[in-house]
Enzyme design. Sequence first.
Site, PDB file in Angstrom:
ATOM      1  N   ARG A  52       0.806  -1.221   0.000  1.00 11.08           N
ATOM      2  CA  ARG A  52       0.000   0.000   0.000  1.00 11.08           C
ATOM      3  C   ARG A  52       0.843   1.277   0.000  1.00 11.08           C
ATOM      4  NH1 ARG A  52      -5.333   0.102   1.767  1.00 11.08           N
ATOM      5  NH2 ARG A  52      -6.184  -1.904   2.404  1.00 11.08           N
TER       6      ARG A  52
ATOM      7  N   HIS B  59      10.714 -22.690   7.455  1.00  5.73           N
ATOM      8  CA  HIS B  59      12.114 -22.509   7.031  1.00  5.73           C
ATOM      9  C   HIS B  59      13.055 -23.517   7.706  1.00  5.73           C
ATOM     10  CE1 HIS B  59      12.521 -20.157  10.724  1.00  5.73           C
ATOM     11  NE2 HIS B  59      13.824 -20.118  10.554  1.00  5.73           N
TER      12      HIS B  59
ATOM     13  N   LYS C 297      16.957 -25.879   6.575  1.00  3.42           N
ATOM     14  CA  LYS C 297      18.213 -25.847   7.342  1.00  3.42           C
ATOM     15  C   LYS C 297      19.024 -27.103   7.066  1.00  3.42           C
ATOM     16  CE  LYS C 297      16.606 -23.074  11.286  1.00  3.42           C
ATOM     17  NZ  LYS C 297      17.510 -21.945  11.391  1.00  3.42           N
TER      18      LYS C 297
ATOM     19  N   GLU D  38      16.623 -19.835  22.884  1.00  6.13           N
ATOM     20  CA  GLU D  38      17.159 -18.626  22.254  1.00  6.13           C
ATOM     21  C   GLU D  38      17.497 -17.578  23.295  1.00  6.13           C
ATOM     22  OE1 GLU D  38      15.125 -18.074  18.014  1.00  6.13           O
ATOM     23  OE2 GLU D  38      13.674 -17.951  19.629  1.00  6.13           O
TER      24      GLU D  38
ATOM     25  N   ASP E 297       4.333 -20.663  17.924  1.00  4.74           N
ATOM     26  CA  ASP E 297       5.396 -20.064  17.113  1.00  4.74           C
ATOM     27  C   ASP E 297       6.441 -21.104  16.701  1.00  4.74           C
ATOM     28  OD1 ASP E 297       6.992 -17.929  15.978  1.00  4.74           O
ATOM     29  OD2 ASP E 297       8.283 -18.022  17.747  1.00  4.74           O
TER      30      ASP E 297
ATOM     31  N   HIS F 159       7.907 -25.803  13.504  1.00  2.00           N
ATOM     32  CA  HIS F 159       9.326 -26.146  13.332  1.00  2.00           C
ATOM     33  C   HIS F 159       9.725 -27.413  14.099  1.00  2.00           C
ATOM     34  CE1 HIS F 159       9.427 -22.275  11.565  1.00  2.00           C
ATOM     35  NE2 HIS F 159       9.656 -21.562  12.644  1.00  2.00           N
TER      36      HIS F 159
ATOM     37  N   LYS G 176      12.417 -18.044  24.829  1.00  3.03           N
ATOM     38  CA  LYS G 176      13.131 -16.810  24.492  1.00  3.03           C
ATOM     39  C   LYS G 176      13.780 -16.243  25.747  1.00  3.03           C
ATOM     40  CE  LYS G 176      10.932 -15.725  20.267  1.00  3.03           C
ATOM     41  NZ  LYS G 176      11.871 -16.167  19.274  1.00  3.03           N
TER      42      LYS G 176
HETATM   43  C1  BG6 Z   1      10.775 -18.114  13.536  1.00  5.90           C
HETATM   44  C2  BG6 Z   1      10.105 -17.764  14.845  1.00  5.90           C
HETATM   45  O1  BG6 Z   1       9.893 -18.827  12.720  1.00  5.90           O
HETATM   46  O2  BG6 Z   1      11.933 -18.902  13.812  1.00  5.90           O
HETATM   47  C3  BG6 Z   1      11.069 -17.013  15.746  1.00  5.90           C
HETATM   48  O3  BG6 Z   1       8.960 -16.955  14.590  1.00  5.90           O
HETATM   49  C4  BG6 Z   1      12.341 -17.802  15.929  1.00  5.90           C
HETATM   50  O4  BG6 Z   1      10.458 -16.715  16.999  1.00  5.90           O
HETATM   51  C5  BG6 Z   1      12.901 -18.224  14.588  1.00  5.90           C
HETATM   52  O5  BG6 Z   1      13.269 -16.986  16.609  1.00  5.90           O
HETATM   53  C6  BG6 Z   1      14.098 -19.158  14.758  1.00  5.90           C
HETATM   54  O6  BG6 Z   1      14.667 -19.512  13.549  1.00  5.90           O
HETATM   55  P1  BG6 Z   1      15.951 -18.795  12.957  1.00  5.90           P
HETATM   56  O7  BG6 Z   1      16.345 -19.664  11.828  1.00  5.90           O
HETATM   57  O8  BG6 Z   1      15.489 -17.443  12.524  1.00  5.90           O
HETATM   58  O9  BG6 Z   1      16.960 -18.718  14.058  1.00  5.90           O
END
Ligand code: BG6
Length: 456
Positions: free
Chosen positions: A44, A166, A170, A204, A223, A228, A328
Site C-alpha cells: 500500500r 524454514h 536448514k 534462544e 510459534d 518447526h 526466548k
Molecule cells: C521463527 C520464529 O519462525 O523462527 C522465531 O517466529 C524464531 O520466533 C525463529 O526466533 C528461529 O529460527 P531462525 O532460523 O530465525 O533462528
Amino acid sequence: MTASRLIILGASGDLTGRYLLRALVELVERDRLAADVEIVGVAREPWETPGFRDHAARRLEQHAPDLSRASRDALVGRLRYLRGDVTQAETLQSAAEGAAGPVVAYLALPPSLFGSAITGLASAGLPDGSGVVVEKPFGTDLASARELNRLLHQHFAESAVFRIDHFLGKQTVQNILGLRFANRLFEPLWCADHIERVDIIWDETVALEGRAGYYDGTGALRDMIQNHLLQVLCLVAMERPDGLGEGPLRDAKVAALKSVRRPDGKDAGALSVRAIYSAGSVDGRQIPDYSEEPGVDPTRSTETFAEATLYVDNDRWRGVPFRLRTGKALAKDRREIRVTLRPTERLPFDQPHEPGPNVVALSMDPDTVLAEIALNGAGDPFSLEPACWELQLADQEMTAYARLLIDALEGDPSLSIRGDEAEESWRIVEPILASWDRGASPLRSYQAGSGGPSEE
Ligand code: BG6
C-alpha cells in the site's frame, strides 16, 4: 517449469525486508535466479518503483551486509513496484499482467489477510500452473487450518501450494536423513530398544525484539512447536521414505505425525510446561518483564517458553519420550536434537560410578554432529572415560529461505508442508492449548538470562 514472475504481496513488510530480499540476493549471487524471472512487489505504500528500490537497498544494507554489493545492486535493479491493496483482484491482475508463464505469489502478509489475498488471487485469474507461498502461522488451530486448506484447494492444486517452514531448509535438519538412513552405525539403533529419549531443543537468547504484534497473539507453542519442532520430530521419527520426492517424503512425515499420541485430558497438562520471562539480563542486555515489553497485552499471559513431551505410538518408538522445548530470553543459544541411548547391560568394568549415557547430538546452529561415547581411559585401561566425536559441517550453501524460495520458483514442494501435515500438527498441539486454557498447567515464570523454568 520455473515461474516467470515472483509477486511479493506485502513488499514493504518486515518479512520481505528481513528475509525475502536477502534470499533473492543470495540466489543472484549463486547464479540460481534465472535472468528472466521478474520480481514485482505489491504493497500500500505510496511509492513508485524507484521508491521501492531505495527501500529494498536500505533493507539489504541492514540484513545482507555480508552479500556482495554487486549482487545486491543487481537484485535491486530487477525490482518493480505496484501500489495497491493485496486483497483486490484488480491489483493482483495488474501484478500478473504480461507474465510470460506461471507466476508465484508469495503471501508475505499478516495471517489475517491470507484468506482475502487467496480469494483475490483466484479472481485475478493467474496463468496456468501458478503457485502460492503461504507463510506461517498456518491457522491458529485445527479449524482455521482446515478452512485455509479448503480455500487454497478450491483454487490451487496441492502441489502448487508452498506452506513455508524454514526449518526444512536448514542443513542440519536435512542431515538427519543422511545420518539415519545412510549409516549402518545408526540405522539399526534407531528405535525404542536402543534409544531412551529424544530432546529437540530450541533455546534462544533473543527476547521479544519488537515483535509483539505477531508474537503476543501467538506464543512459544504456536510459534515454534506446532511447526518447526514438530517437523524436526517427523524427520527423527519417520520410517524410511521410498525416496525424497514430494510424495514419499511427505507421506512418511504425515505417517509419523499420525502416530503421535494426542495428548488428551490430564496428559496434556502434565506433559507440558509454559512459562513467561521476568526482567533480567542476557549477555549484558537488560530485558524487561515480558508483560512490560512494548505492545504486549499482559492480560493475554502469552507464554515465551513452552515444552511438550510427546509419544510416538508405533512399534519403533513406543514408550520413548520426545521432549520439544523452546524459549526466548534464555541464558544460552542452544539448538539441538539430542538422542540419548539406553545404557549397555552388564559392564565388565569395575567402575566407581556409571559412565554417562551415549548421546548423539545434532546441533542445528552451528551445524555440528556430536557423538558422546565411552572409551577405555587413557590411564587405567580397565576404566571408562567419556569421549566425543565431533563433526563440524561445512557452511550451508544457502540460507534456509533462499533454498525454499528457489524450490517454490522451480515448482518443487518437497520441502514445504503439505496440507494434511499442517492439520495433523494442530491435532497434536490443540489439546495442549486447550488444557492451558483450562488452567491445567499453571503459567510459570523464569528470569530472563536463566536456564528457563526447568533448568537444563
Ligand atoms: C521463527 C520464529 O519462525 O523462527 C522465531 O517466529 C524464531 O520466533 C525463529 O526466533 C528461529 O529460527 P531462525 O532460523 O530465525 O533462528
